[in-house]
Design a protein around this motif. Structure first.
Motif, PDB file in Angstrom:
ATOM      1  N   GLU A 261      -2.308  33.748  56.634  1.00  0.00           N
ATOM      2  CA  GLU A 261      -1.766  32.392  56.703  1.00  0.00           C
ATOM      3  C   GLU A 261      -1.353  31.907  55.311  1.00  0.00           C
ATOM      4  N   LEU A 262      -2.116  32.300  54.294  1.00  0.00           N
ATOM      5  CA  LEU A 262      -1.747  31.925  52.922  1.00  0.00           C
ATOM      6  C   LEU A 262      -0.365  32.467  52.568  1.00  0.00           C
TER       7      LEU A 262
ATOM      8  N   LEU B  15      -3.105  23.153  48.879  1.00  0.00           N
ATOM      9  CA  LEU B  15      -3.244  22.494  50.187  1.00  0.00           C
ATOM     10  C   LEU B  15      -4.206  23.300  51.066  1.00  0.00           C
ATOM     11  N   ALA B  16      -3.999  24.610  51.090  1.00  0.00           N
ATOM     12  CA  ALA B  16      -4.844  25.483  51.913  1.00  0.00           C
ATOM     13  C   ALA B  16      -6.283  25.482  51.415  1.00  0.00           C
TER      14      ALA B  16
ATOM     15  N   MET C  35       2.041  33.118  54.678  1.00  0.00           N
ATOM     16  CA  MET C  35       3.007  32.300  55.430  1.00  0.00           C
ATOM     17  C   MET C  35       3.361  31.054  54.621  1.00  0.00           C
ATOM     18  N   ILE C  36       2.340  30.454  54.015  1.00  0.00           N
ATOM     19  CA  ILE C  36       2.540  29.215  53.270  1.00  0.00           C
ATOM     20  C   ILE C  36       3.268  29.496  51.951  1.00  0.00           C
TER      21      ILE C  36
ATOM     22  N   GLU D  56      -7.786  23.124  50.049  1.00  0.00           N
ATOM     23  CA  GLU D  56      -8.453  21.875  50.425  1.00  0.00           C
ATOM     24  C   GLU D  56      -9.135  22.011  51.779  1.00  0.00           C
ATOM     25  N   LEU D  57      -8.623  22.901  52.608  1.00  0.00           N
ATOM     26  CA  LEU D  57      -9.178  23.086  53.950  1.00  0.00           C
ATOM     27  C   LEU D  57     -10.436  23.936  53.903  1.00  0.00           C
ATOM     28  N   THR D  58     -10.389  24.992  53.090  1.00  0.00           N
ATOM     29  CA  THR D  58     -11.523  25.913  53.014  1.00  0.00           C
ATOM     30  C   THR D  58     -11.384  26.719  51.729  1.00  0.00           C
TER      31      THR D  58
ATOM     32  N   ARG E  78       1.035  24.255  44.302  1.00  0.00           N
ATOM     33  CA  ARG E  78       0.878  23.086  45.164  1.00  0.00           C
ATOM     34  C   ARG E  78       0.578  23.524  46.598  1.00  0.00           C
ATOM     35  N   LEU E  79       1.330  24.519  47.076  1.00  0.00           N
ATOM     36  CA  LEU E  79       1.172  24.983  48.450  1.00  0.00           C
ATOM     37  C   LEU E  79      -0.209  25.601  48.659  1.00  0.00           C
TER      38      LEU E  79
ATOM     39  N   PRO F   2      -9.222  30.690  52.376  1.00  0.00           N
ATOM     40  CA  PRO F   2      -8.324  30.685  53.534  1.00  0.00           C
ATOM     41  C   PRO F   2      -7.890  32.108  53.901  1.00  0.00           C
ATOM     42  N   ASP F   3      -7.537  32.283  55.150  1.00  0.00           N
ATOM     43  CA  ASP F   3      -7.057  33.554  55.676  1.00  0.00           C
ATOM     44  C   ASP F   3      -5.832  34.024  54.899  1.00  0.00           C
TER      45      ASP F   3
END
Lengths: 422, 422
Positions: free
Chosen positions: A65-66, A53-54, A68-69, A56-58, A49-50, A61-62
């Motif tokens: 940051e992934l 979300l990322a 971190m999530i 969905e942005l791109t 799920r987490l 993703p970096d």
């Protein structure tokens, strides 16, 4: 008093009810006078799920940051488990990887553990606390959060057990232990009370996805006795019974292990075989072929190169079936013209079946029995590859179940050759 | 080049689309050459979802573990925002509170910020990065995660702005700024371009819930120019327009402020008034009455004690209406017999209306105009309490809207007395 590390997967932590159940199980060990460190995964579905979300942005993703999530999933489940333990009267405290700290390198999403400081944990244990530590994550030299990759909580648990010199690391999962082969294919498959680290390594890499392979390597490197057992048993079964259930992955060889020539049958479906026919047998040819494949991030499994005849050789390898088309395109466009192969022969409907056992080292004729068994069933062998403790064959995938069943019987795996009581 | 701290609330971060929108807004500031640090809240609903998981386990979960859980909401939203910024071409990096670090005391769920190390942030800013920092949380001396309480992200943002000596702290929210009173009650209510810290403190504590009151205290203590503005405006409005929108909470007094005698009308519904009649006026009587109330965790608002007559006094105070029954039980059972009060008089249908303004300090007759206005409307005043910059009255709650509207008009708040253009 002994020190145990328990690891619970996402399914075991999948709901509040299940977390309560885990707390009751841990409480049973603690009340029996043992020190317990628990390493939970995120609640099932949470990591996906987490990450979605990322995504969905791109699409890409970096990685920092992934991590971190993704790391938050275990932070939540660990704190929930600490609360659940407290609510059954057990003093407990949760720590995120960075709080321990579990130091890793900086390879986001696939970091490797460098060191674990066990000081705080041991001090908490001494004070009678159960310590809950987030699986799957750590922190690099610059205090960035890192994750260990899917299934990384197994590795966390084994590494923590190694750092604390725990008596045993218990990996609670949704199967009873490590089987001689998949019980869905062979109903007579038997749960092995013991298996050697090396066998477990081969079994894990060959598709018996009970444990993350890196956790097995870790257990072997630091001689951590590691047990795979079920989290689905009644939480009230006697502790002594639970302590001896499942499969112990043992570092020390012993007579029982020697006795079992073949310990298990591993297999993987969805393989595809590619052969480059008549490539010039020059130095560097393997790299010329597989370099571009690796660069495209395609994982190659078996690799075979036959004796060269008249300066030419046939070069075969297998990839996952889902990578087959992409690999073939790559070869046809870039590799075949470059290496001057005569042609490509492919087969995308093959499976790999392997017999695994440390006893194979000192027993001759094991591979022969495998080939004879397959031949009696009329199963044609397309490729053979061997290591010290395993022999793998590539066959038509439609014969896979038949091959596994007949080999399981031929090597007598349905009868326990281990004198341990289960 | 200036340094700005932006804070975005849970609603602004409530979905992937909205996070993209925030990224576009931040990008606009960054591309104009400014340094930007962003402090986001958790996605709306997330903190409640996380805490309710813990409450499913036990009604009173451990505060330390709750903070471990709650802090993950901002970690996820911050990393998502960093990814969103990267995907519009802005170099960005997110940090959890402990990574900065934002050091706090150990009062879980209501920790106070002790210090912020701005070194890493400033170094990232120098390298052209936007820095995203989790709101609402920090880390104590023993590396335990702490949270600052609901709305704590406002405090985080102001504290970070103070530590970095930012030019301005911008609190993006779902209102246009601070109004002279609630526009739902008085349609003519006006957004104030400026308000003093002290007025903002009184407005915030009196129910104008635009900013967490602790963030206003922090802003005052460290003289951080803080602006409340809307995150709902078109993201493409010119930067210059956005920079001057909303309400600037200013540390320095100026002529404009002096000119406005009363800046705004604050009010709160749902008050209940309790009076203990004829209690002996002995030393410690206030503590005897309110000590047990505070011990029961009931928040008392206004407190009034009249001049004593014949050794007895009347002691009044207000509580939130939801605490009324509980307070009354407590008083009747424990306090009244102990302090020998003659009787209790109560009214649980009252409201508080206050006029606020730094100009009241140097202007006489402000309170008189308030009383006269209410009297003209036939509104009876039940209690009066004053401070240096506000006058509050308790009235029947059915007259509250009428009181607010007539006072708003009587003090001329619908006309701008501030020469700033909005």
């Amino acid at each position: 008093m002994s020190l145990f590390v328990h690891k619970y997967g996402g399914t075991s932590m999948g709901s509040i009810e299940r977390i309560k159940n885990v707390a009751c199980r841990v409480a049973k060990w603690h009340r029996a006078g043992h020190q317990v460190v628990v390493v939970p995964s995120a609640m099932s579905g949470e990591t996906n799920r987490l990450l979605s979300l990322a995504k969905e942005l791109t699409p890409f993703p970096d990685a920092r940051e992934l991590d971190m999530i993704a790391a938050t999933g275990e932070q939540v489940s660990s704190a929930l488990l600490a609360i659940a333990l407290q609510s059954v009267g057990i003093s407990a405290r949760s720590y995120a990887g960075w709080q321990v700290p579990i130091k890793t390198d900086s390879a986001y999403s696939k970091a490797r553990i460098m060191s674990i400081d066990g000081e705080h944990i041991l001090s908490d244990l001494k004070q009678g606390r159960v310590v809950v530590i987030t699986g799957f994550q750590g922190v690099d030299q610059e205090n960035n959060i890192t994750t260990l990759g899917r299934g990384g909580s197994d590795t966390s648990a084994v590494a923590i057990a190694a750092a604390l010199k725990a008596d045993e690391c218990l990996i609670y999962t949704d199967v009873n232990g490590v089987y001689t082969t998949d019980p869905r294919v062979v109903p007579e498959a038997r749960c092995m009370p013991r298996v050697s680290f090396e066998e477990m390594l081969e079994m894990a890499s060959l598709g018996s996805k009970v444990l993350q392979i890196r956790s097995v390597e870790f257990a072997g490197k630091y001689s951590v006795p590691t047990r795979v057992l079920s989290s689905l048993t009644d939480v009230n079964i006697p502790l002594d019974e639970e302590m001896h259930s499942g499969t112990l992955i043992n570092f020390e060889e012993n007579d029982n292990m020697e006795a079992a020539v073949v310990s298990g049958i591993a297999f993987s479906r969805d393989e595809a075989k590619i052969t480059l026919i008549a490539v010039p047998d020059t130095p560097g040819i393997a790299h010329s072929i597989l370099g571009p494949v690796a660069a495209a991030n395609i994982e190659v499994d078996m690799i075979l190169q036959n004796q060269s005849v008249a300066g030419c050789t046939d070069f075969s390898f297998t990839v996952n079936r889902s990578d087959f088309k992409r690999t073939l395109d790559l070869l046809e466009n870039d590799v075949v013209p470059a290496v001057q192969a005569r042609e490509i022969s492919t087969d995308d409907k093959v499976a790999k079946v392997s017999i695994v056992g440390v006893g194979m080292r000192s027993h001759v004729g094991v591979a022969s029995l495998m080939f004879k068994t397959l031949s009696q069933e009329g199963i044609n062998i397309k490729m053979i590859s061997t290591s010290e403790i395993k022999t793998s064959v590539i066959i038509d995938d439609k014969y896979m179940e038949l091959a596994v069943r007949s080999l399981h019987k031929a090597f007598g795996l349905e009868h326990s050759s281990d004198t341990d009581s289960v």
